[in-house]
Design an enzyme around this catalytic site. Structure first.
Site, mmCIF file in Angstrom:
data_model
loop_
_atom_site.group_PDB
_atom_site.id
_atom_site.type_symbol
_atom_site.label_atom_id
_atom_site.label_comp_id
_atom_site.label_asym_id
_atom_site.label_seq_id
_atom_site.Cartn_x
_atom_site.Cartn_y
_atom_site.Cartn_z
ATOM 1 N N ARG A 129 1.071 -1.705 0.007
ATOM 2 C CA ARG A 129 -0.222 0.118 -0.430
ATOM 3 C C ARG A 129 0.786 1.358 -0.200
ATOM 4 O O ARG A 129 1.824 1.419 0.888
ATOM 5 C CB ARG A 129 -0.827 0.125 1.536
ATOM 6 N N ARG A 173 -1.696 -5.631 14.377
ATOM 7 C CA ARG A 173 -3.085 -5.403 14.030
ATOM 8 C C ARG A 173 -3.950 -6.671 13.613
ATOM 9 O O ARG A 173 -4.880 -6.445 13.965
ATOM 10 C CB ARG A 173 -2.833 -4.698 12.326
#
Ligand code: AP5
Length: 216
Positions: A129, A173
């Site tokens: 990303r 995460r």
């Protein structure tokens, strides 16, 4: 009647990508708590300094600060027709607060699309990303590359990789998501609001499924 959509899904599921498109298609406002924290970080506010130390490690910002920030944002005029909530609520405490917040506005959560993507795909997506420093628009080196490497197609600003997108922090995460956010799947399923969306398909196919869900 105003529509309040909670976009649920793991880090990298495509919540931000889809929320941006849905906002343009539906006219609903987009509230991303991650983006709001990143704005505070850029402005070096007290909240931003605290948020950065936690976000870089993949940890949550405290509930009271997060809830207060959303409460203020959702009270603004551009949210009158409704909102797409992206990254909030993130645990049962925030979900209960959302209910109270919307009830006080004479409303409630309308629908909760849950974007499902396998873990190996999530890691691949987050490690590729790139985000625009100016517009916040999100790219992917393989799946949605910019025309010119490192430059935003929309505004020409520089693209950067998020500090929390390293493989190690992404895994953390995902673990925190499983522990603290995944209980919301049952929370909203029990209320009859959850709609499962196949997230491991091209971006425009996911959008099509989401738009169909929002129209119901
Ligand atoms: P936040 O910014 O919300 O991150 P997140 O929830 O982990 O989600 P991401 O932004 O990583 O993923 P996304 O689902 O939006 O995926 P995207 O569309 O970018 O939060 C960051 C941090 O802030 C948290 O860790 C926490 O510290 C703090 N925070 C935020 N909210 C909080 C809260 N409520 N309470 C406490 N703390 C909070 O897509 C990912 C990539 O995949 C992109 O490159 C994209 O181009 C690509 N892609 C998207 N869809 C597809 C597709 N269909 N096919 C191929 N590629 C695709």
């Amino acid at each position: 009647m105003a529509k309040y959509v909670v976009l649920l899904g793991s880090p990298g599921a495509g919540k931000g990508t889809q929320a941006d498109i849905l906002t343009k298609e539906t006219g609903l406002a987009h509230i991303s708590t991650g983006d709001l924290f990143r704005e505070h970080i850029a402005q070096k506010t007290e909240l931003g300094i605290l948020a950065q130390s936690l976000m870089d490690k993949g940890e949550f910002v405290p509930d009271d600060l997060t809830i207060a920030m959303v409460k203020e944002r959702i009270s603004r005029a551009d949210c009158e027709q409704g909102v797409i909530l992206d990254g909030f609520p993130r645990n049962p405490v925030q979900a209960d607060a959302t209910k109270l917040m919307l009830n006080a506005m004479g409303s409630s959560v309308s629908v909760v699309p849950y974007i499902i993507v396998p873990e190996d795909v999530l890691i691949q997506r987050l490690s590729g990303r790139w985000t625009c420093r100016n517009s916040g628009h999100v790219y992917h080196t393989m799946f949605s590359p910019p025309e010119k490497e490192g430059i935003c197609d929309l505004c020409g600003a520089e693209l950067y990789q998020r500090v929390d997108d390293t493989v190690e922090t992404v895994k953390k995460r995902l673990r925190i998501y499983m522990e603290r956010t995944s209980p919301l799947i049952d929370y909203y399923r029990k209320q009859g609001k959850l709609v499962e969306i196949e997230g491991d398909q091209p971006i425009d196919s996911v959008t099509k499924d989401l738009l169909a869900t929002l129209k119901k």
